[in-house]
Design an enzyme around this catalytic site. Sequence first.
Site, short mmCIF file in Angstrom:
data_model
loop_
_atom_site.label_atom_id
_atom_site.label_comp_id
_atom_site.label_asym_id
_atom_site.label_seq_id
_atom_site.Cartn_x
_atom_site.Cartn_y
_atom_site.Cartn_z
N ALA A 142 0.87 -1.19 0.00
CA ALA A 142 0.00 0.00 0.00
C ALA A 142 0.90 1.23 0.00
O ALA A 142 1.83 1.33 0.81
CB ALA A 142 -0.91 0.00 1.22
N VAL A 172 3.75 -1.59 3.60
CA VAL A 172 3.26 -0.21 3.40
C VAL A 172 4.45 0.67 3.03
O VAL A 172 5.55 0.52 3.59
CB VAL A 172 2.59 0.34 4.68
CG1 VAL A 172 2.11 1.78 4.45
CG2 VAL A 172 1.40 -0.53 5.07
N LYS A 173 4.22 1.54 2.05
CA LYS A 173 5.23 2.54 1.72
C LYS A 173 4.73 3.90 2.19
O LYS A 173 3.61 4.29 1.83
CB LYS A 173 5.52 2.59 0.24
CG LYS A 173 6.43 3.77 -0.12
CD LYS A 173 6.93 3.71 -1.50
CE LYS A 173 5.83 3.86 -2.51
NZ LYS A 173 6.38 4.02 -3.87
N THR A 174 5.57 4.60 2.93
CA THR A 174 5.17 5.94 3.38
C THR A 174 6.38 6.85 3.29
O THR A 174 7.30 6.57 2.53
CB THR A 174 4.56 5.84 4.81
OG1 THR A 174 3.91 7.08 5.10
CG2 THR A 174 5.61 5.54 5.86
N ASP A 220 11.88 2.49 -0.71
CA ASP A 220 11.39 2.31 -2.07
C ASP A 220 11.63 3.66 -2.71
O ASP A 220 10.77 4.53 -2.73
CB ASP A 220 9.90 1.96 -2.07
CG ASP A 220 9.36 1.90 -3.51
OD1 ASP A 220 8.12 1.99 -3.68
OD2 ASP A 220 10.17 1.80 -4.44
#
Length: 257
Positions: A142, A172-174, A220
Amino acid sequence: MDWGMKNRISRIIKPETGRAVMLAVDHGYFLGPTTGLEEPRKIIAELLPYADSLMLTRGILRTSVDPKSSIPIVLRVSGGNSIIGDDLSNEAITVSVKDAIRLNVSAVALSIYVGGKYEHQTLKNLATLISECEEYGIPVLAVTAVGKDMARDAKYLSLSCRIAAELGAHMVKTYYCEDFQKVVKSCPVPVVIAGGKKIPEKEALELAYNAVREGAAGVDMGRNIFQSPNPVAMIKAVRSIVHENVRPEKAYKSLKL
Ligand code: 5RP
């Protein structure tokens, strides 16, 4: 979690270190030929040997990555907007799970816009995608995109990451932020950080170092690598931080900038 799901996740988050260097080159799905990605095939070939996995779109995978490559793929499967459109949060699911399987991906990635005009639509996209991917053991990353009126603070990013995890996202990428460890602690699945807009190399390396030190499973990263004067040196420096805990000052020296 079945064997297949675990195996695919281990291609992205390396078991040797529990960390990930994911190279993001999916920006064209709404930015077009953005700086550094004018010739995707060329920059991908240059950087591929130093990435653990590659995050990109279906079109760039098919046209710009050698199918003989063994690089694990994280496929961007949401989109349907552009930087000149009315609202970036107006995303749909743009790739079927069947096509993702045909493309032999290791994971799929979809953006959510918590607090955005199309918040519900994007959260529904995520839930729908996860339910379908579970059937085939495909992990879902996400991407917590930040609506233009949202502050990238721990409160907001914790909210976005936790909602993604509650809906069943496997990773999760934030973004990195002050009190980032609070974001990691309240998210029960691995968190990787995007680099965001291009910043000076030293700051980008400090950001990667601080993020993994505070519990991120890695990066990422895109623009801070492929828009750097020496992208290969930069991804190598990021790699040394993520997988060897090299301090940012030392990693920066290796850039010889
Ligand atoms: C934007 C994305 C990118 O994958 C993400 O932002 C990581 O790239 P960068 O480090 O350049 O921010 O989701 O399309």
